[in-house]
Write an enzyme that holds these catalytic residues in place. Structure first.
Site, PDB file in Angstrom:
ATOM      1  N   ILE A 294      11.473 -15.401  -0.242  1.00  8.08           N
ATOM      2  CA  ILE A 294      10.944 -16.850  -0.447  1.00  8.08           C
ATOM      3  C   ILE A 294       9.442 -16.896  -0.136  1.00  8.08           C
ATOM      4  O   ILE A 294       8.858 -16.251   0.624  1.00  8.08           O
ATOM      5  CB  ILE A 294      11.731 -17.518   0.648  1.00  8.08           C
ATOM      6  CG1 ILE A 294      11.331 -17.136   2.169  1.00  8.08           C
ATOM      7  CG2 ILE A 294      13.285 -17.796   0.363  1.00  8.08           C
ATOM      8  CD1 ILE A 294      11.539 -18.307   2.952  1.00  8.08           C
TER       9      ILE A 294
ATOM     10  N   ALA B  71       7.973  12.901 -14.102  1.00  6.72           N
ATOM     11  CA  ALA B  71       9.259  13.002 -13.490  1.00  6.72           C
ATOM     12  C   ALA B  71      10.289  12.304 -14.111  1.00  6.72           C
ATOM     13  O   ALA B  71      11.565  12.812 -13.997  1.00  6.72           O
ATOM     14  CB  ALA B  71       8.895  12.693 -12.095  1.00  6.72           C
TER      15      ALA B  71
ATOM     16  N   LYS C 198       6.447  -4.571  -4.027  1.00  7.56           N
ATOM     17  CA  LYS C 198       7.406  -5.662  -4.855  1.00  7.56           C
ATOM     18  C   LYS C 198       8.022  -6.796  -4.337  1.00  7.56           C
ATOM     19  O   LYS C 198       9.388  -6.915  -4.118  1.00  7.56           O
ATOM     20  CB  LYS C 198       8.653  -4.501  -5.414  1.00  7.56           C
ATOM     21  CG  LYS C 198       8.041  -3.341  -6.061  1.00  7.56           C
ATOM     22  CD  LYS C 198       9.305  -2.586  -6.710  1.00  7.56           C
ATOM     23  CE  LYS C 198       8.863  -1.370  -7.538  1.00  7.56           C
ATOM     24  NZ  LYS C 198       8.314  -0.044  -7.002  1.00  7.56           N
TER      25      LYS C 198
HETATM   26  O1  O7M Z   1       5.486   9.436 -11.159  1.00  6.72           O
HETATM   27  P1  O7M Z   1       6.714   9.052 -10.178  1.00  6.72           P
HETATM   28  O2  O7M Z   1       8.206   9.000 -10.912  1.00  6.72           O
HETATM   29  O3  O7M Z   1       6.925  10.039  -9.101  1.00  6.72           O
HETATM   30  O4  O7M Z   1       6.333   7.799  -9.553  1.00  6.72           O
HETATM   31  C1  O7M Z   1       6.509   6.764 -10.088  1.00  6.72           C
HETATM   32  C2  O7M Z   1       5.913   5.682  -8.981  1.00  6.72           C
HETATM   33  O5  O7M Z   1       6.107   4.334  -9.838  1.00  6.72           O
HETATM   34  C3  O7M Z   1       6.870   5.366  -7.794  1.00  6.72           C
HETATM   35  O6  O7M Z   1       5.946   4.918  -6.639  1.00  6.72           O
HETATM   36  C4  O7M Z   1       7.717   4.247  -8.261  1.00  6.72           C
HETATM   37  O7  O7M Z   1       8.319   3.450  -6.996  1.00  6.72           O
HETATM   38  C5  O7M Z   1       7.067   3.376  -9.027  1.00  6.72           C
HETATM   39  N1  O7M Z   1       7.495   2.581 -10.162  1.00  6.72           N
HETATM   40  C6  O7M Z   1       8.309   3.209 -10.989  1.00  6.72           C
HETATM   41  O8  O7M Z   1       8.609   4.307 -11.078  1.00  6.72           O
HETATM   42  N2  O7M Z   1       9.166   2.439 -12.022  1.00  6.72           N
HETATM   43  C7  O7M Z   1       8.937   1.061 -11.996  1.00  6.72           C
HETATM   44  O9  O7M Z   1       9.608   0.445 -12.853  1.00  6.72           O
HETATM   45  C8  O7M Z   1       8.067   0.372 -11.089  1.00  6.72           C
HETATM   46  C9  O7M Z   1       7.241   1.306 -10.455  1.00  6.72           C
HETATM   47  C10 O7M Z   1       6.121   0.701  -9.583  1.00  6.72           C
HETATM   48  O10 O7M Z   1       5.069   1.203  -9.523  1.00  6.72           O
HETATM   49  O11 O7M Z   1       6.365  -0.523  -9.615  1.00  6.72           O
HETATM   50  C11 O7M Z   1       4.977  -1.451  -9.354  1.00  6.72           C
END
Ligand code: O7M
Length: 261
Positions: free
Chosen positions: A86, A207, A82
């Site tokens: 800058i 989850a 993510k």
């Molecule tokens: O299935 P989970 O909830 O155990 O995991 C979800 C994964 O997706 C976890 O690594 C989060 O950091 C990521 N994620 C989200 O859950 N929500 C978002 O909005 C964005 C992400 C993500 O993958 O961003 C790239």
């Protein structure tokens, strides 16, 4: 990614996330990840890594070996860093993750283009890698940022932040857009803007309360699944079940393979 999806007959991206381990036990995480990957790889098209493994194992000492293992099984690899800084810093972050073998990384469009996203896209282009943008996140407070109403600084037009981000994902030819499975109506709206040009990757299945069926019906192409698989008693069986349910779920519009990545 489209080719991998076709070959592996799966649109499941595993979020290879594990609960916190005391730093002195961090080596256990490597074996856990290796073992899990060994059992679930037939049901995936990609593996997404996050700080859960990069922090305890290190990018080049631990995670790179897992990236290599995923590649040997024919899977794509995504670094969920993510990026949000800058441009000069983003460029270095991108160089390191691509050097570790990642096929794509995730960036936050809040930083804008000039001295923000542009250097990441330039590195990605030079190395033939991908950039996936966050468009609408899956958590409860997502509306506080991604759902704000904004005034477009160029046109003065009033629009929703995620609509603006989706239009930018198209303009920059991003390789993917992240939209939470917990908000299928947002997937539908964003999919209308992106069409089949930028595929939607949807996290939040299981989850977090989202369902594969709703996300796919609304237009998601790929499902990102973490704890539902990583914490399952039988991760292989669970991953297979999710893969099968996704294969038979009705996608709207029907499956079109993508040119990205
Ligand atoms: O299935 P989970 O909830 O155990 O995991 C979800 C994964 O997706 C976890 O690594 C989060 O950091 C990521 N994620 C989200 O859950 N929500 C978002 O909005 C964005 C992400 C993500 O993958 O961003 C790239």
């Amino acid at each position: 990614m489209a080719e991998t999806e076709k070959k592996k007959e799966s649109n499941i991206v595993l979020a290879l996330d594990f609960p916190f381990e005391k730093p002195e036990n961090r080596k256990n995480l490597f074996s856990k990840a290796e073992q899990l990957l060994g059992g679930v790889h037939p049901y995936l098209c990609a593996v997404k890594f996050n700080h859960h493994l990069v922090l305890p194992l290190g990018t080049f000492d631990g995670v790179r070996k897992l990236v290599k293992m995923a590649h040997e099984e024919g899977l794509m690899t995504i670094m969920d860093c993510k990026v949000n800084d800058i441009g000069a810093t983003n460029q270095i972050v991108a160089e390191y993750y691509y050097a570790a073998g990642f096929d794509a990384l995730i960036a936050n469009p809040f930083i804008g283009w000039e001295e923000g996203l542009k250097p990441i896209f330039e590195v990605a282009k030079r190395l033939s890698r991908g950039v996936i943008l966050l468009i609408y996140m899956s958590h409860k407070a997502a509306a506080e940022g991604y759902g704000q109403t904004i005034l477009d600084p160029e046109t003065g037009e009033k629009l929703l932040q995620y609509v603006s981000f989706a239009k930018k994902a198209l303009k920059y030819s991003a390789d993917g857009a992240i939209v939470g499975a917990t908000y299928p109506e947002k997937i539908r709206e964003i999919h209308k803007i992106l069409g089949e040009k930028v595929p939607i990757y949807s996290p939040g299945i299981g989850a977090q309360g989202g369902t594969a069926q709703a996300a796919l019906n609304a237009g998601a192409s790929y499902l990102i699944v973490g704890r539902e698989i990583t914490l399952a008693e039988n991760p292989g069986e669970t991953a297979k079940k999710i893969r099968d349910s996704a294969r038979f779920a009705k996608r709207n519009p029907p499956d079109v393979f993508h040119d990205h990545l």
